[in-house]
Design a protein around this motif. Structure first.
Motif, PDB file in Angstrom:
ATOM      1  N   GLY A 309      32.416  26.549  81.785  1.00 11.06           N
ATOM      2  CA  GLY A 309      33.543  26.079  82.579  1.00 11.06           C
ATOM      3  C   GLY A 309      34.510  25.306  81.707  1.00 11.06           C
ATOM      4  N   GLY A 310      35.389  24.554  82.337  1.00 11.06           N
ATOM      5  CA  GLY A 310      36.340  23.738  81.609  1.00 11.06           C
ATOM      6  C   GLY A 310      35.764  22.378  81.259  1.00 11.06           C
ATOM      7  N   ASP A 311      36.600  21.520  80.685  1.00  6.92           N
ATOM      8  CA  ASP A 311      36.145  20.180  80.311  1.00  6.92           C
ATOM      9  C   ASP A 311      35.712  19.374  81.532  1.00  6.92           C
ATOM     10  N   GLY A 312      36.321  19.653  82.699  1.00 10.47           N
ATOM     11  CA  GLY A 312      35.909  18.965  83.924  1.00 10.47           C
ATOM     12  C   GLY A 312      34.488  19.315  84.320  1.00 10.47           C
ATOM     13  N   THR A 313      34.110  20.565  84.119  1.00 14.82           N
ATOM     14  CA  THR A 313      32.735  20.991  84.410  1.00 14.82           C
ATOM     15  C   THR A 313      31.746  20.272  83.494  1.00 14.82           C
ATOM     16  N   VAL A 314      32.097  20.147  82.224  1.00 12.03           N
ATOM     17  CA  VAL A 314      31.221  19.443  81.271  1.00 12.03           C
ATOM     18  C   VAL A 314      31.074  17.985  81.682  1.00 12.03           C
ATOM     19  N   GLY A 315      32.189  17.337  82.052  1.00  9.72           N
ATOM     20  CA  GLY A 315      32.133  15.943  82.490  1.00  9.72           C
ATOM     21  C   GLY A 315      31.259  15.764  83.719  1.00  9.72           C
ATOM     22  N   TRP A 316      31.322  16.710  84.634  1.00  9.19           N
ATOM     23  CA  TRP A 316      30.498  16.674  85.846  1.00  9.19           C
ATOM     24  C   TRP A 316      29.017  16.686  85.477  1.00  9.19           C
ATOM     25  N   ILE A 317      28.642  17.557  84.571  1.00  8.81           N
ATOM     26  CA  ILE A 317      27.234  17.657  84.170  1.00  8.81           C
ATOM     27  C   ILE A 317      26.791  16.403  83.424  1.00  8.81           C
ATOM     28  N   LEU A 318      27.636  15.876  82.546  1.00  3.10           N
ATOM     29  CA  LEU A 318      27.277  14.665  81.801  1.00  3.10           C
ATOM     30  C   LEU A 318      27.109  13.469  82.735  1.00  3.10           C
ATOM     31  N   SER A 319      27.970  13.367  83.741  1.00  7.32           N
ATOM     32  CA  SER A 319      27.845  12.263  84.699  1.00  7.32           C
ATOM     33  C   SER A 319      26.568  12.396  85.515  1.00  7.32           C
ATOM     34  N   THR A 320      26.184  13.623  85.861  1.00  7.28           N
ATOM     35  CA  THR A 320      24.934  13.832  86.588  1.00  7.28           C
ATOM     36  C   THR A 320      23.730  13.445  85.732  1.00  7.28           C
ATOM     37  N   LEU A 321      23.783  13.757  84.437  1.00  7.79           N
ATOM     38  CA  LEU A 321      22.703  13.360  83.529  1.00  7.79           C
ATOM     39  C   LEU A 321      22.605  11.841  83.451  1.00  7.79           C
ATOM     40  N   ASP A 322      23.749  11.157  83.496  1.00 10.49           N
ATOM     41  CA  ASP A 322      23.730   9.693  83.512  1.00 10.49           C
ATOM     42  C   ASP A 322      23.003   9.171  84.748  1.00 10.49           C
ATOM     43  N   GLN A 323      23.294   9.787  85.895  1.00  7.15           N
ATOM     44  CA  GLN A 323      22.668   9.345  87.144  1.00  7.15           C
ATOM     45  C   GLN A 323      21.155   9.536  87.119  1.00  7.15           C
ATOM     46  N   LEU A 324      20.714  10.645  86.580  1.00  7.78           N
ATOM     47  CA  LEU A 324      19.282  10.960  86.593  1.00  7.78           C
ATOM     48  C   LEU A 324      18.510  10.250  85.490  1.00  7.78           C
ATOM     49  N   ARG A 325      19.216   9.796  84.445  1.00  7.22           N
ATOM     50  CA  ARG A 325      18.596   9.050  83.347  1.00  7.22           C
ATOM     51  C   ARG A 325      17.430   9.807  82.727  1.00  7.22           C
ATOM     52  N   LEU A 326      17.666  11.050  82.395  1.00  8.60           N
ATOM     53  CA  LEU A 326      16.626  11.852  81.753  1.00  8.60           C
ATOM     54  C   LEU A 326      16.360  11.332  80.346  1.00  8.60           C
ATOM     55  N   LYS A 327      15.089  11.242  79.991  1.00 11.73           N
ATOM     56  CA  LYS A 327      14.691  10.736  78.676  1.00 11.73           C
ATOM     57  C   LYS A 327      13.781  11.751  77.991  1.00 11.73           C
ATOM     58  N   PRO A 328      14.219  12.303  76.833  1.00  5.23           N
ATOM     59  CA  PRO A 328      15.555  12.169  76.239  1.00  5.23           C
ATOM     60  C   PRO A 328      16.560  13.060  76.976  1.00  5.23           C
ATOM     61  N   PRO A 329      17.839  12.731  76.926  1.00  2.00           N
ATOM     62  CA  PRO A 329      18.818  13.580  77.614  1.00  2.00           C
ATOM     63  C   PRO A 329      18.966  14.932  76.921  1.00  2.00           C
ATOM     64  N   PRO A 330      18.977  16.018  77.673  1.00  2.00           N
ATOM     65  CA  PRO A 330      19.100  17.347  77.042  1.00  2.00           C
ATOM     66  C   PRO A 330      20.491  17.544  76.449  1.00  2.00           C
ATOM     67  N   PRO A 331      20.592  18.124  75.260  1.00  2.00           N
ATOM     68  CA  PRO A 331      21.910  18.382  74.659  1.00  2.00           C
ATOM     69  C   PRO A 331      22.662  19.474  75.425  1.00  2.00           C
ATOM     70  N   VAL A 332      23.983  19.332  75.485  1.00  2.00           N
ATOM     71  CA  VAL A 332      24.829  20.214  76.280  1.00  2.00           C
ATOM     72  C   VAL A 332      25.726  21.040  75.364  1.00  2.00           C
ATOM     73  N   ALA A 333      25.642  22.364  75.489  1.00  2.00           N
ATOM     74  CA  ALA A 333      26.557  23.281  74.805  1.00  2.00           C
ATOM     75  C   ALA A 333      27.627  23.726  75.798  1.00  2.00           C
ATOM     76  N   ILE A 334      28.696  24.339  75.285  1.00  2.00           N
ATOM     77  CA  ILE A 334      29.839  24.672  76.140  1.00  2.00           C
ATOM     78  C   ILE A 334      30.252  26.125  75.923  1.00  2.00           C
ATOM     79  N   LEU A 335      30.431  26.839  77.017  1.00  2.00           N
ATOM     80  CA  LEU A 335      31.104  28.131  76.998  1.00  2.00           C
ATOM     81  C   LEU A 335      32.443  27.922  77.702  1.00  2.00           C
ATOM     82  N   PRO A 336      33.549  27.815  76.954  1.00  2.00           N
ATOM     83  CA  PRO A 336      34.825  27.403  77.560  1.00  2.00           C
ATOM     84  C   PRO A 336      35.434  28.479  78.454  1.00  2.00           C
ATOM     85  N   LEU A 337      35.557  28.165  79.739  1.00  4.08           N
ATOM     86  CA  LEU A 337      36.174  29.086  80.690  1.00  4.08           C
ATOM     87  C   LEU A 337      37.439  28.484  81.305  1.00  4.08           C
TER      88      LEU A 337
END
Length: 886
Positions: A309-337
């Motif tokens: 998705g776009g940068d907004g989609t990436v931000g959405w996923i990163l904010s969700t990872l913040d909420q869930l506090r996964l340890k360690p946080p999984p790295p995020v790759a991007i397919l720009p759409l």
């Protein structure tokens, strides 16, 4: 695991291949009486999910073949044309009424989970192949190495191949190639096994049944108490449980796709991921967001995420990872759409998805480097010192986001974005094309410039960075926009801080250093940004306190609002873990046996037209035959494509006349050409310009490198150009036919006009090189460019713009028309773009007082008129800036 009945019966293997064992075909009357089953196009995560359920999408695939076979095909019995469906996970095609027949012959899709039965759920299990009959199959047989004979019609009942929809292995449908023992053998899951989540990890749990009401109430109360401690997500029962078997070699992947991004790209790319991966690791974000999936897979070791998705989609996923506090946080790759994709550009994923095979994308995600990305907190509170006269009814006290990954800005750019968002929400039907969106942005920007709504920005803000008050410096600069930038890219790929090495007074810009770059923009620097310029570098800092004394438009990672007078504090929140696309160091096919890379490579360059590419890019050999030789370049053996591009463009510049063996075609390369990867996939695909530094020449080419030129005529439209196999001297543009005696008389102007009228590009070029005057006019004062526009010859227009004096752009004929007036009246958008970018005036009027924009309006071409209006505004801004500078 093969779900069909035929694999349990060895006698089912015949000389012609593997045949279905199925019940007798139903009668058409019986078909009509049976209730229709729901056809699913998404993965079912409910308790009632069907084991081995297909995921159906409508298709217009050619041919009449139906997977149930001619004997059981309902469409064949009913003797009428019906719609077809294709399963994204196993790629079988059936007529829509035949879907129930699949169930009757017990053919299921590849299973995406396993049932929790009486056997120990901790018992290690393996995945079995999911064998599927194929009437068409690419590639070669894994056993004998021979290709598959293609059958394109339904009437050919022969199955040519058997392939596994997990590992993609394929065999000829005969006993000599496909042995019985292979039916039950374990499946390796193929080349992407490291990122595939095996179905054995996903367990469907049965809801516990309690018979005593008292026990139910007691457990429910206990459950609620535990849930209140764990949080709403951890205590809730789910039908599916993930029980991973960790391995250091595995990097299991979750794919999140925003189908609304990139036009229809998101919806289409989901189907490709369902084919390569387990369908239960691919998620459509329009079906509820990423939170449920991330919570379910939180215990998977070495988990990676691909955000499509776009940068907004990436931000959405990163904010969700913040909420869930996964340890360690999984790295995020991007397919720009999306459209901007500045974060994707920063991490080397490019400015937008073109047509790179999904298989290659999965490899990039697996091989990518794990890096850190700074994320910044935004805290806004009302400014108590602002008077009631500064209140604005349309303003808000809250920011649209409380964290940003890319940038936070205020002033001119935020006002333009806010106008766009408000207009799109009010009239969404008017914003259904990217071209119209850009035109609206341009018009809003010009209106805001004329109104000067942001010219007094410096009077109403106070900026303190790391305790240093920058307000006096900002008041001297008088910017109309201020950007607090976290990454190097901004506004669809521009670099507002400047390119590396241009800012000697500051530290190099990084996305993981804990510093923000603060940049101010005047209207002049904003205009220059699109052509490689940069803003005024103010400072680099760790903390910002921004105070506004009135309502000002702001935007956070592209989300705008009008913020009331506020005090805003910006500080580092945390660092997200991201995947950066790596530069491939693997030896190319040229040196697949690990031979040392040679000091120099001599490579033939051939170019392909967009017409041929779209028609033939799935057939490498035909596309190679349709390509046109451009010349030969000599590059260092370890060159990347960025360096190779410079050599190819220098190839055209070495002989400006285009003569010599290095230039067998008359047409120059267009500025938008790109490289084609002809080696690393089963078909050609484009390489994003922003990713050229990540690819080596030896990785995408063998003895010849191919480039895509969108303005080159296709093979079917090149009657005057030589075919790749024809001798070059026979071309009318070849150097032997162009050479003229030194005392030859220059051609007459009438010959040039005739060549322009007849769209004879090579003849015009030959006459020009023989001394012909490109500024010649006819009796009505029409130039060669007027004649080229009237015939719609893009090649001739480009040649005249490149070689004629600049005066030809605004030359007028008897009725006062310039060539741009003429092109606008004829609705020739591409030619208008060529002429405008060459520098033609958009303010000139004809005898009726019309500008080119007004001529386009009279021709009822509203989009062309909007484009010309936008460029006319830009010219006016440039002229005003020049006058101000003087």
């Amino acid at each position: 695991m093969w779900a069909g009945a035929l694999w349990k019966h060895p006698k089912a293997i015949t000389k012609s291949g593997l045949q279905h064992l199925a019940p007798p075909p139903p009668t058409p009357g019986a078909l009509c009486s049976e209730p229709e089953r729901q056809i699913r196009s998404t993965v079912d995560w409910s308790e009632s999910a069907t084991y081995g359920e297909h995921i159906w999408f409508e298709t217009n695939v050619s041919g009449d073949f139906c997977y149930v076979g001619e004997q059981y095909c309902v469409a064949k019995m009913l003797q009428k044309s019906v719609s077809r469906r294709k399963c994204a996970a196993c790629k079988i095609v059936v007529h829509t009424p035949c879907i129930e027949q699949l169930e009757k012959i017990n053919f299921r899709c590849k299973p995406s989970f396993r049932e929790s039965g009486s056997r120990n759920i901790r018992e290690p299990t393996f995945v079995r192949h999911h064998w599927v009959h194929r009437r068409r199959q690419d590639g070669k047989c894994r056993h004998c190495g021979k290709g598959f004979q293609q059958k394109f019609t339904f009437h050919s009942k022969e199955i040519v191949a058997i392939s596994c929809s997990w590992c993609k292995q394929a065999y000829h449908s005969k006993v000599s190639c496909f042995m019985l023992q292979q039916i039950e053998e374990p499946c390796s899951l193929g080349v992407h096994a490291a990122v595939v989540i095996p179905p054995t990890w996903i367990l469907r749990a049965r809801r516990p049944q309690n018979t005593l009401k008292a026990s139910k109430k007691k457990k429910r109360a206990s459950f609620k108490r535990k849930s209140s401690k764990k949080g709403p997500e951890e205590g809730r029962w789910r039908p599916f449980i993930i029980r991973p078997t960790p391995s250091p070699l595995m990097k299991p992947l979750l794919v999140f796709v925003n189908p609304k991004s990139g036009g229809n790209q998101g919806a289409k790319i989901i189907q490709s991921f369902l084919w390569y991966l387990n369908p239960r690791q691919v998620f459509d974000l329009s079906q509820g967001g990423p939170k449920e999936a991330l919570e379910m897979y939180r215990k998977v070791h070495n988990l990676r995420i691909l955000a499509c998705g776009g940068d907004g989609t990436v931000g959405w996923i990163l904010s969700t990872l913040d909420q869930l506090r996964l340890k360690p946080p999984p790295p995020v790759a991007i397919l720009p759409l999306g459209t901007g994709n500045d974060l994707a550009r920063t991490l080397n994923w490019g400015g937008g998805y073109t047509d790179e095979p999904v298989s290659k994308i999965l490899s990039h995600v697996e091989e990518g480097n794990v890096v850190q990305l700074d994320r910044w907190d935004l805290r806004a509170e009302p400014n108590p010192d602002a008077g009631p006269e500064e209140r604005d009814e349309g303003a808000t006290d809250r920011l649209p986001l409380d964290v940003f990954n890319n940038y936070f800005s205020l002033g001119f750019d935020a006002h333009v974005t806010l106008e766009f968002h408000e207009s799109r929400e009010a009239n969404p039907e008017k914003f259904n094309s990217r071209f119209r969106n850009k035109m609206f942005y341009a018009g809003t920007a010009f209106s805001d410039f004329l109104m000067g709504s942001s010219k007094d920005l410096a009077k109403h803000i106070r900026v303190v960075c790391d305790g240093t008050d920058l307000t006096p410096k900002i008041q001297d600069l008088k910017p109309q926009c201020i950007v607090f930038l976290n990454i190097p890219r901004y506004c669809a790929g521009t670099m507002p801080w400047g390119h590396p090495g241009e800012h000697h007074d500051f530290e190099p810009q990084r996305h993981d250093d804990g510093y923000l770059e603060v940049i101010g923009f005047t209207m002049t620097s904003l205009a220059a940004l699109q052509v490689g310029g940069h803003g005024e570098r103010l400072t680099q800092c760790r903390e910002v306190v921004l105070t506004t004394s009135k309502a000002i438009p702001v935007q956070v990672d592209g989300e705008p609002c009008k913020l009331a007078a506020s005090r805003i504090r910006i500080a580092l929140r945390n660092q997200a873990t991201m995947v950066q696309k790596a530069k491939r160091r693997s030896a190319a096919p040229l040196h697949s046996d690990q031979q040392p890379v040679p000091e120099q490579l001599r490579i033939q360059v051939s170019r392909v037209s967009m017409h041929d590419y779209e028609a033939l890019h799935y057939d490498k050999e035909q596309l190679k035959e349709a390509s046109v030789p451009l010349g030969t370049v000599v590059v260092p053996g370890d060159s990347d494509l960025e360096l190779c591009r410079a050599h190819i463009e220098r190839l055209q510049q070495q002989e400006p006349e285009g003569a010599g063996a290095k230039s067998p075609t008359c047409q120059k390369l267009s500025p938008k050409w790109c490289f084609l990867d002809a080696t690393t996939a089963s078909r050609f695909y484009r390489i994003d310009r922003a990713q050229e530094h990540l690819n080596y020449v030896t990785e995408i080419a063998q003895d010849e490198i191919y480039i895509l030129d969108p303005e080159l005529l296709g093979a079917s439209a090149r009657p005057d150009l030589p075919t790749p196999t024809s001798p070059l001297p026979t071309s009318p543009c070849s150097p032997t036919l162009r050479s003229l005696p030194g005392d030859a008389v220059p051609p007459k102007g009438e010959e040039l006009i005739e060549a322009a009228k007849r769209n004879n590009f090579c003849k015009l070029q030959e006459l020009h090189r023989a001394g012909g005057d490109l500024m010649h006019r006819d009796e009505q004062s029409r130039t060669l460019l007027h004649h080229a526009v009237s015939t719609g010859s893009k090649e001739v227009v480009r040649y005249l713009l490149d070689h004629a004096p600049p005066e030809i752009l605004d030359a007028v004929e008897e009725n006062g028309e310039t060539c741009l007036h003429q092109a606008a009246a004829l609705g020739q958008r591409t030619i208008c773009h060529y002429i405008v970018e060459a520098g033609a005036s958009l303010m000139k009027t004809d005898q009726q007082g019309d500008t080119p924009r007004q001529r386009a309006e009279k021709a009822q071409d509203t989009e062309l008129a909007a484009y010309l209006e936008n460029r006319q505004h830009y010219q006016m801004i440039q002229r005003e800036d020049q006058e101000t500078a003087v």
